[in-house]
Design an enzyme around this catalytic site. Structure first.
Site, short mmCIF file in Angstrom:
data_model
loop_
_atom_site.label_atom_id
_atom_site.label_comp_id
_atom_site.label_asym_id
_atom_site.label_seq_id
_atom_site.Cartn_x
_atom_site.Cartn_y
_atom_site.Cartn_z
N HIS A 153 0.86 -1.18 0.00
CA HIS A 153 0.00 0.00 0.00
C HIS A 153 0.90 1.23 0.00
CE1 HIS A 153 0.74 0.48 4.27
NE2 HIS A 153 0.05 -0.59 4.62
N HIS A 187 3.98 1.50 2.35
CA HIS A 187 5.23 0.83 1.95
C HIS A 187 5.95 1.66 0.89
CE1 HIS A 187 2.50 -2.73 2.91
NE2 HIS A 187 3.45 -2.84 3.82
N CYS A 231 1.28 -12.26 19.56
CA CYS A 231 0.44 -11.79 18.45
C CYS A 231 1.08 -12.28 17.16
CB CYS A 231 0.33 -10.26 18.41
SG CYS A 231 -0.54 -9.70 16.91
N CYS A 276 1.89 -9.42 14.70
CA CYS A 276 3.15 -8.71 14.96
C CYS A 276 4.34 -9.66 14.95
CB CYS A 276 3.11 -8.04 16.33
SG CYS A 276 1.91 -6.72 16.50
N CYS A 328 -4.42 -7.47 20.63
CA CYS A 328 -3.23 -6.69 20.28
C CYS A 328 -3.68 -5.26 19.94
CB CYS A 328 -2.53 -7.32 19.08
SG CYS A 328 -1.29 -6.24 18.32
N HIS A 334 -3.22 -4.82 16.05
CA HIS A 334 -4.03 -5.61 15.12
C HIS A 334 -5.50 -5.75 15.53
CE1 HIS A 334 -0.02 -6.73 13.74
NE2 HIS A 334 -0.61 -6.89 12.58
N LYS A 380 -4.29 5.62 10.82
CA LYS A 380 -3.08 5.03 10.27
C LYS A 380 -3.49 4.04 9.20
CE LYS A 380 0.82 2.07 10.96
NZ LYS A 380 1.23 0.77 11.47
N LYS A 395 -3.74 -2.42 5.91
CA LYS A 395 -4.64 -3.25 5.13
C LYS A 395 -5.80 -3.74 5.98
CE LYS A 395 -3.14 -7.16 4.33
NZ LYS A 395 -2.44 -8.36 3.92
ZN LIG Z 1 -0.30 -7.45 16.67
#
Ligand SMILES: [Zn+2]
Length: 571
Positions: free
Chosen positions: A21, A24, A130, A133, A155, A158, A305, A308
């Protein structure tokens, strides 16, 4: 030991579970601008990027898609990550994959050296993990779940539940490095930048570091621990080593001596891995720590932020299909202070494209070149006696070159660009004030007309050279039109104003054409928003002709799910 003049720059290696995206692409462009700048300034430069391909998350995604993890990684590298580099004109010197043999073999070598030196021991570990992560979480890293995960701890990054894992693992004695790291931050305040990230890192390490679990036994997609092949190396430990395995560590000492240490450009969310774990690993191995870890800010889309999983991801080619890769590069480097968070919106992109690239810079080039073609049949005239205004342009050229270079040395890319734009503004003001079209009507002013157009052409060439690391396509086009001698990337950047021409200009197509849409309007915010595709996209369904789509609201364009989840755990 480096001699101080070489410039080795890296991006994080990107996790092949994701598709690219604009976040990156932002990191890639920033590193690319710095690499191109240093390369063109004559500094020995090496620019590394690549992909991170091990770990449980990738194994799960591959399995769910009915392929091996290596097949999965190959597919994503080929269909998503390598194409990203072409889409945004990235000039990397190397591309490392953590499945490369040069990497895997030397991760083992590194680990064995740490083991032999007594920095690794066996222990039990129980903690919240996680998978998103690929990291054990402290209870303070967790938040209360909402919706589907109401009543569970999730998390914070996430928003998904963590797993309670208990493993017999190998541990790295990272706690030994609490004080050496604090000493490093103290002795070299530039080691972690910007200041906000540095402060966060220092206060984290001041609490004292715990030892780091560096192996996993519950799955096997990774580099095997050399003395115990029932374990694979923790994916972050594996991934961080790419920066030295790509640079020859373990197999090409000459190259490694020449390149290492590197400047690491990372997102601030992974600064801790790079500014704490990574230098501790290097210290343990007796290697030099990085030159600098720079944690840039987040791209915010609609105030959030971009990621995806939060459905705010925008694929880079959604932008480049309409505006081109130069506009992508220019926009993100100029609109956001490098190091701070910044907001992306189609309106802002479109407005800056029109005002700064098309009108400010593109029109300036077109006007000056058209005047030389009209009055001198394309021959760049010889100057007569200089006046104050002409001298002033030359002074601004020299000042801007020096100041932009100084800004780049601090990684202040946005500052370099705004400095370069002072020359754009100076030249526009000069043309307006000197009125060459009026001079052309008076035969007795021929000398003055020649001087003005000569001065403007000189300034344009300097701009082309200075902008070549940032908008390489347009800069090259302008360079060719100005009759620039040789390849523009060979013109030494720190004396950009000394460029040479063969003396003749050619007609110039608009450098930044108006963005056309089906309703016939031009590059306004609404037109750009309507040009933005809003359908789900993935590597298997590349963005189709965005500009052909019907009008949609800006709101829809910025908030629509733009990246189709490709992994099982991505939705
Ligand atoms: Zn995470």
């Amino acid at each position: 030991m480096s001699d101080g003049s070489s410039f080795y720059i890296t991006t994080p290696i990107f996790y092949v579970n994701d598709v690219p995206h604009i976040g990156h692409a932002y990191t890639e462009v920033a590193a690319d601008v710095l690499a191109r700048w240093h390369r063109q300034a004559g500094d020995p430069t090496w620019f590394l990027t690549g992909t991170d391909e091990h770990g449980q998350k990738i194994l799960r995604t591959a399995t769910a898609n009915g392929v091996t993890p290596k097949e999965w990684a190959d597919r994503l590298v080929e269909t998503a990550w390598q194409p990203l580099l072409a889409t945004i004109d990235i000039s990397n010197d190397d591309f490392i994959r953590t499945t490369d043999e040069r990497h895997e073999v030397n991760v083992q070598l590194f680990l064995q050296r740490l083991f032999d030196a007594g920095y690794i021991y066996t222990g039990e570990y129980e903690g919240f993990y996680c998978v998103g992560c690929e990291e054990y979480k402290q209870p303070s890293d967790l938040v209360d779940g909402t919706g589907l995960y109401e009543g569970q701890q999730v998390c914070a990054i996430h928003s998904k539940p963590v797993e309670l894992l208990q493993e017999r693992n190998y541990f790295f004695r990272m706690s030994d490095f609490t004080q050496p790291l604090l000493d490093l931050y103290e002795a070299n305040p530039n080691f972690v930048q910007p200041e906000s990230v540095r402060n966060e890192i220092v206060s984290f390490v001041r609490q004292g570091l715990t030892d780091l679990s560096i192996s996993r036994q519950t799955f096997d997609w990774g580099v095997k621990v050399p003395w115990d092949d029932t374990h694979v190396v923790y994916v972050w430990f594996d991934a961080l080593l790419n920066y030295i395995t790509a640079a020859g560590y373990g197999y090409d000492d000459e190259k490694f001596e020449r390149l290492w240490p590197a400047t690491h450009i990372v997102g601030k969310d992974i600064a801790r891995f790079h500014a704490v774990i990574w230098p501790a690993m290097l210290m343990a191995a007796g290697l030099e720590v990085p030159t600098q870890v720079f944690g840039h800010g987040w791209l915010l889309v609609g105030g959030e932020k971009m990621s995806k999983s939060k459905l705010t991801g925008i694929a880079p080619n959604q932008i480049t299909d309409t505006f081109g890769s130069d506009a992508f590069r220019y926009y993100f480097m100029s609109a956001i202070n490098f190091g701070q968070d910044g907001s992306f919106s189609w309106e802002d992109l479109s407005a800056r494209y029109q005002a700064e690239l098309a009108n400010g810079f593109g029109n300036l080039a077109s006007r000056v070149i058209a005047l030389v073609n009209r009055y001198f049949d394309g021959e760049i005239p010889n100057p007569g006696v200089s006046e104050g205004a002409d001298e002033r342009v030359r002074t601004v050229e020299r000042r801007v070159v020096a100041e932009a270079d100084e800004a780049i040395s601090r990684l202040a890319i946005h500052e370099a660009l705004s400095t370069i734009w002072q020359l754009v503004d100076e030249l526009n003001g000069y043309i307006t004030a000197q009125e060459p079209w009026a001079l052309a009507k008076k035969p007795e002013m021929l000398d003055r007309l020649q001087t003005v157009l000569f001065t403007a052409i000189r300034g344009l060439g300097t701009l082309a050279v200075l902008l070549s690391p940032i908008i390489p396509e347009a800069a090259t086009k302008l360079w060719t039109t100005l009759g620039g001698v040789g390849d523009i990337t060979d013109v030494p950047l720190r004396t950009a104003y000394h460029w040479e021409t063969d003396g003749k200009v050619w007609p110039l197509e608009p450098l930044f054409p108006r963005v056309e849409t089906i309703d016939g309007s031009d590059g306004t915010a609404a037109a750009a928003a309507s040009a933005a595709p809003n359908g789900p996209k993935g590597p298997k369904a590349p963005a189709g002709g965005g500009a052909k789509r019907g009008p949609e609201s800006i709101d829809a364009a910025t908030k629509a799910p733009a990246v189709h989840p490709v992994g099982t755990d991505a939705s």
